[in-house]
Every structure is written in C-alpha cells, then in structure tokens.
Design a protein around this motif. Structure first.
Motif, PDB file in Angstrom:
ATOM      1  N   VAL A   1       2.856   4.827   9.905  1.00 34.34           N
ATOM      2  CA  VAL A   1       1.723   4.524  10.789  1.00 34.34           C
ATOM      3  C   VAL A   1       0.618   3.785  10.047  1.00 34.34           C
ATOM      4  O   VAL A   1      -0.258   3.175  10.673  1.00 34.34           O
ATOM      5  N   SER A   2       0.652   3.806   8.708  1.00 36.30           N
ATOM      6  CA  SER A   2      -0.390   3.132   7.931  1.00 36.30           C
ATOM      7  C   SER A   2      -0.107   1.648   7.724  1.00 36.30           C
ATOM      8  O   SER A   2      -0.995   0.915   7.273  1.00 36.30           O
ATOM      9  N   ILE A   3       1.097   1.191   8.060  1.00 38.70           N
ATOM     10  CA  ILE A   3       1.479  -0.197   7.757  1.00 38.70           C
ATOM     11  C   ILE A   3       0.536  -1.218   8.399  1.00 38.70           C
ATOM     12  O   ILE A   3       0.030  -2.118   7.705  1.00 38.70           O
ATOM     13  N   PRO A   4       0.255  -1.159   9.711  1.00 37.60           N
ATOM     14  CA  PRO A   4      -0.615  -2.186  10.295  1.00 37.60           C
ATOM     15  C   PRO A   4      -1.990  -2.245   9.635  1.00 37.60           C
ATOM     16  O   PRO A   4      -2.545  -3.340   9.458  1.00 37.60           O
ATOM     17  N   LEU A   5      -2.520  -1.090   9.264  1.00 40.75           N
ATOM     18  CA  LEU A   5      -3.838  -1.061   8.639  1.00 40.75           C
ATOM     19  C   LEU A   5      -3.796  -1.636   7.229  1.00 40.75           C
ATOM     20  O   LEU A   5      -4.648  -2.449   6.843  1.00 40.75           O
ATOM     21  N   LEU A   6      -2.788  -1.262   6.458  1.00 44.67           N
ATOM     22  CA  LEU A   6      -2.661  -1.789   5.099  1.00 44.67           C
ATOM     23  C   LEU A   6      -2.383  -3.288   5.100  1.00 44.67           C
ATOM     24  O   LEU A   6      -2.768  -3.998   4.162  1.00 44.67           O
ATOM     25  N   GLN A   7      -1.721  -3.770   6.145  1.00 44.47           N
ATOM     26  CA  GLN A   7      -1.468  -5.216   6.261  1.00 44.47           C
ATOM     27  C   GLN A   7      -2.769  -6.006   6.400  1.00 44.47           C
ATOM     28  O   GLN A   7      -2.821  -7.185   6.051  1.00 44.47           O
ATOM     29  N   GLU A   8      -3.815  -5.372   6.896  1.00 38.86           N
ATOM     30  CA  GLU A   8      -5.093  -6.062   7.088  1.00 38.86           C
ATOM     31  C   GLU A   8      -5.792  -6.378   5.769  1.00 38.86           C
ATOM     32  O   GLU A   8      -6.653  -7.259   5.710  1.00 38.86           O
ATOM     33  N   LEU A   9      -5.436  -5.656   4.710  1.00 43.70           N
ATOM     34  CA  LEU A   9      -6.066  -5.905   3.415  1.00 43.70           C
ATOM     35  C   LEU A   9      -5.695  -7.289   2.894  1.00 43.70           C
ATOM     36  O   LEU A   9      -4.539  -7.692   2.956  1.00 43.70           O
ATOM     37  N   LYS A  10      -6.677  -7.988   2.338  1.00 40.50           N
ATOM     38  CA  LYS A  10      -6.454  -9.356   1.860  1.00 40.50           C
ATOM     39  C   LYS A  10      -6.876  -9.491   0.403  1.00 40.50           C
ATOM     40  O   LYS A  10      -8.054  -9.329   0.074  1.00 40.50           O
ATOM     41  N   GLY A  11      -5.879  -9.764  -0.452  1.00 41.18           N
ATOM     42  CA  GLY A  11      -6.157 -10.177  -1.826  1.00 41.18           C
ATOM     43  C   GLY A  11      -6.044 -11.682  -1.864  1.00 41.18           C
ATOM     44  O   GLY A  11      -4.949 -12.232  -1.966  1.00 41.18           O
ATOM     45  N   HIS A  12      -7.164 -12.382  -1.775  1.00 40.83           N
ATOM     46  CA  HIS A  12      -7.171 -13.774  -1.361  1.00 40.83           C
ATOM     47  C   HIS A  12      -6.483 -14.720  -2.340  1.00 40.83           C
ATOM     48  O   HIS A  12      -5.842 -15.690  -1.924  1.00 40.83           O
ATOM     49  N   ARG A  13      -6.606 -14.481  -3.638  1.00 38.22           N
ATOM     50  CA  ARG A  13      -6.003 -15.413  -4.598  1.00 38.22           C
ATOM     51  C   ARG A  13      -4.862 -14.793  -5.395  1.00 38.22           C
ATOM     52  O   ARG A  13      -3.996 -15.525  -5.879  1.00 38.22           O
ATOM     53  N   GLY A  14      -4.866 -13.458  -5.521  1.00 36.40           N
ATOM     54  CA  GLY A  14      -3.873 -12.839  -6.393  1.00 36.40           C
ATOM     55  C   GLY A  14      -3.019 -11.776  -5.746  1.00 36.40           C
ATOM     56  O   GLY A  14      -2.198 -11.144  -6.417  1.00 36.40           O
ATOM     57  N   GLY A  15      -3.178 -11.566  -4.438  1.00 33.18           N
ATOM     58  CA  GLY A  15      -2.315 -10.636  -3.727  1.00 33.18           C
ATOM     59  C   GLY A  15      -2.672  -9.173  -3.909  1.00 33.18           C
ATOM     60  O   GLY A  15      -3.750  -8.811  -4.400  1.00 33.18           O
ATOM     61  N   LYS A  16      -1.717  -8.309  -3.501  1.00 31.81           N
ATOM     62  CA  LYS A  16      -1.903  -6.853  -3.472  1.00 31.81           C
ATOM     63  C   LYS A  16      -0.798  -6.205  -4.292  1.00 31.81           C
ATOM     64  O   LYS A  16       0.382  -6.527  -4.122  1.00 31.81           O
ATOM     65  N   TRP A  17      -1.185  -5.242  -5.146  1.00 33.47           N
ATOM     66  CA  TRP A  17      -0.267  -4.634  -6.102  1.00 33.47           C
ATOM     67  C   TRP A  17      -0.389  -3.122  -6.037  1.00 33.47           C
ATOM     68  O   TRP A  17      -1.477  -2.592  -5.810  1.00 33.47           O
ATOM     69  N   ALA A  18       0.726  -2.425  -6.283  1.00 36.72           N
ATOM     70  CA  ALA A  18       0.694  -0.967  -6.140  1.00 36.72           C
ATOM     71  C   ALA A  18       1.719  -0.295  -7.043  1.00 36.72           C
ATOM     72  O   ALA A  18       2.727  -0.895  -7.439  1.00 36.72           O
ATOM     73  N   VAL A  19       1.437   0.962  -7.340  1.00 39.52           N
ATOM     74  CA  VAL A  19       2.415   1.881  -7.929  1.00 39.52           C
ATOM     75  C   VAL A  19       2.421   3.141  -7.075  1.00 39.52           C
ATOM     76  O   VAL A  19       1.523   3.362  -6.254  1.00 39.52           O
ATOM     77  N   ILE A  20       3.435   3.977  -7.274  1.00 36.47           N
ATOM     78  CA  ILE A  20       3.497   5.230  -6.530  1.00 36.47           C
ATOM     79  C   ILE A  20       2.912   6.354  -7.372  1.00 36.47           C
ATOM     80  O   ILE A  20       2.816   6.263  -8.593  1.00 36.47           O
ATOM     81  N   GLY A  21       2.514   7.444  -6.675  1.00 36.82           N
ATOM     82  CA  GLY A  21       1.955   8.603  -7.347  1.00 36.82           C
ATOM     83  C   GLY A  21       2.856   9.815  -7.219  1.00 36.82           C
ATOM     84  O   GLY A  21       3.941   9.753  -6.626  1.00 36.82           O
ATOM     85  N   ASN A  22       2.399  10.928  -7.751  1.00 36.73           N
ATOM     86  CA  ASN A  22       3.225  12.144  -7.761  1.00 36.73           C
ATOM     87  C   ASN A  22       3.461  12.703  -6.360  1.00 36.73           C
ATOM     88  O   ASN A  22       4.529  13.250  -6.075  1.00 36.73           O
ATOM     89  N   HIS A  23       2.499  12.539  -5.448  1.00 35.76           N
ATOM     90  CA  HIS A  23       2.713  12.992  -4.074  1.00 35.76           C
ATOM     91  C   HIS A  23       3.658  12.060  -3.325  1.00 35.76           C
ATOM     92  O   HIS A  23       4.377  12.503  -2.428  1.00 35.76           O
ATOM     93  N   ASP A  24       3.658  10.796  -3.684  1.00 42.70           N
ATOM     94  CA  ASP A  24       4.563   9.829  -3.060  1.00 42.70           C
ATOM     95  C   ASP A  24       6.004  10.042  -3.489  1.00 42.70           C
ATOM     96  O   ASP A  24       6.938   9.624  -2.792  1.00 42.70           O
ATOM     97  N   PHE A  25       6.199  10.663  -4.642  1.00 40.42           N
ATOM     98  CA  PHE A  25       7.504  10.676  -5.285  1.00 40.42           C
ATOM     99  C   PHE A  25       8.584  11.330  -4.420  1.00 40.42           C
ATOM    100  O   PHE A  25       9.736  10.911  -4.428  1.00 40.42           O
ATOM    101  N   TYR A  26       8.211  12.336  -3.641  1.00 36.73           N
ATOM    102  CA  TYR A  26       9.209  13.088  -2.872  1.00 36.73           C
ATOM    103  C   TYR A  26       9.787  12.266  -1.727  1.00 36.73           C
ATOM    104  O   TYR A  26      10.864  12.579  -1.223  1.00 36.73           O
ATOM    105  N   THR A  27       9.060  11.263  -1.291  1.00 35.79           N
ATOM    106  CA  THR A  27       9.571  10.319  -0.290  1.00 35.79           C
ATOM    107  C   THR A  27       9.429   8.903  -0.859  1.00 35.79           C
ATOM    108  O   THR A  27       8.958   7.992  -0.187  1.00 35.79           O
TER     109      THR A  27
END
Length: 258
Positions: free
Chosen positions: A84-110
């Motif tokens: 359900v968070s996808i449409p909202l996260l898609q709104e974020l704009k990294g104008h010249r260098g994009g968007k970058w991420a890593v996962i955390g310990n709570h994310d790990f189970y899924t």
C-alpha cells in the motif's frame, strides 16, 4: 498523563529537518553542492500508517533533493501489506541522482516483498553491491549492505572492484558496523536503526539502546583512523513503544562539499 500524551500524539509527528554540511575529501567536483535527503525507519504498521507518511513525503519533495537515501525498516515486523506504500513512495523525486535504499532488521522477515515494494517505487535497492551516479563524466558510487543483524552483510562485496580514490557513499541500516566499514575505501556511511534512543532523559541520555546502535546513536561521528564520516538518522517511526520524548523524528539534508 501530560508527558505520555505529548510523547504519543505530538512529538512523534513533530518532524525535525536537520541540515548538515558534509565534507567529503574525495568528492568529485561536479557533485559539489548536491543535496542528499535521508529518511529512515518508518516502521509502517506500528501506530503509524500511510496517512501519517504523506506529510513526510511532502516535506522531502519540498526540500528538492538531488538524491534520496532510505536506510531501512520500511515496516514493523508483522505488517503483511507493505504494497500500500508503493504509490506514495513513487511520489518521491531524487531529481539528479535517483532514490537508493537498503533493508533493515524489521524488513528482513519479508525481505523479498520489501525489495519488490522498493523496486516498484523506483528505488535502487543495494544488497552487498554498488552502483553509481554519473554527471559530466564523473562518478559518485553508492554502496549498500544486507541487514547486519539477520542478513549476510559483506562490506568486501559491496565495494568490490572500486579503487581507493573512488568516492563511495555506504548505506547500512545498523550504524555500529562503521567500526568495520571505516577500514574499507568508503568515503561516508549513512545509517538509521537507533531511533536516536527514541526516549531520551535529560542528563541521562537514550532509554532504548538497540543492538548494533550502541556506539553510534544519533548525528555525525568520525570513525576510525581515516575519520570516516558516519551519520545516524533518528528515523521517522517508532518501535517497542509508540512514544518519542526529547528525540524528535528526523529528516536529514546533506549539502555535499569537497
């Protein structure tokens, strides 16, 4: 009662924007003055939902970032519908260098589900690897590792093939790995996980000390012989207790300089 009400209803949503002039000695000249915005630890599903996150997305976009970093824990363990968070996260704009991420310990189970969510929202998810942003034939490398607590992190793999003179920014959910990452050719590390202690008592300090966030809790540090800059973001959401006291949620703005 008043303290509890304030901690639950007010400070948890009183976002602090921290501006940091981040000096990186080997930053390629073309990236001088670029702006990175970091957010972390939304913990969606733990007394924090999509409606709450909307204001954070608006704040970040109003900051007009060149690059966006998300340093893990999109959800709280047990949240089975992060899509359900996808449409909202898609709104974020990294104008010249994009968007970058890593996962955390709570994310790990899924883990795979979270990676798919972030991919769908146009984030580049890093797991013991790196990629780069290129401008005017100069490169800024972004590296990231798997979750330290439950994954199989490899700093060696994350920077494999890079040279000592390359400018490398590392995303790592847990900040205390900086004691090791500072020994590698890494120019700066960006982390979350600690929540800044979440509840801080004046003259005492943080009440909640997370594993792998006991040495580095909040703000800027310079680690190891190379004095590698490490920044620990206090995060957006909460865990264990839906409270914040003397520890406002944070969005960090880095102004890169060489």
């Amino acid at each position: 009662m008043l303290t509890g009400t304030y901690s639950y209803r007010i400070e948890r949503f009183w976002y602090q924007i921290n501006e940091v002039q981040l000096k990186i000695n080997n930053l390629p000249s073309v990236f001088n003055g670029w702006k990175i915005v970091q957010f972390s630890d939304t913990h969606l599903g733990f007394h924090y939902g999509i409606e709450d996150l909307k204001s954070v997305i608006k704040i970040i976009n109003n900051l007009n970032p060149d690059i966006i970093f998300f340093t893990g824990d999109l959800i709280q363990i047990g949240n089975s519908n992060p899509e359900v968070s996808i449409p909202l996260l898609q709104e974020l704009k990294g104008h010249r260098g994009g968007k970058w991420a890593v996962i955390g310990n709570h994310d790990f189970y899924t883990k795979n589900q979270i990676i798919n969510v972030l991919d769908s929202a146009d984030f580049t998810v890093l797991l013991n690897n790196h990629d780069f942003i290129e401008s005017n034939h100069q490169r800024l490398y972004i590296a990231g590792i798997d979750d330290v607590m439950y994954g199989n992190p490899s700093l060696k793999k994350s920077v494999e093939g890079l040279l000592e003179e390359d400018c490398v920014l590392l995303l790592a959910h847990e900040p205390d790995i900086a004691d090791e990452s500072s020994k590698f050719p890494i120019s700066a590390q960006f982390s979350g996980h600690s929540h800044g202690g979440q509840i801080r008592i004046p003259l005492f300090g943080p009440v909640i000390r997370q594993d792998w966030a006991k040495n580095y809790v909040s703000g800027i540090y310079y680690v190891g012989e190379r004095r590698m800059p490490l920044y620990v973001n206090r995060g957006i959401g909460t865990t264990k207790f839906p409270l914040r006291f003397y520890c406002r949620p944070e969005i960090t703005v880095f102004h890169l300089t060489n």
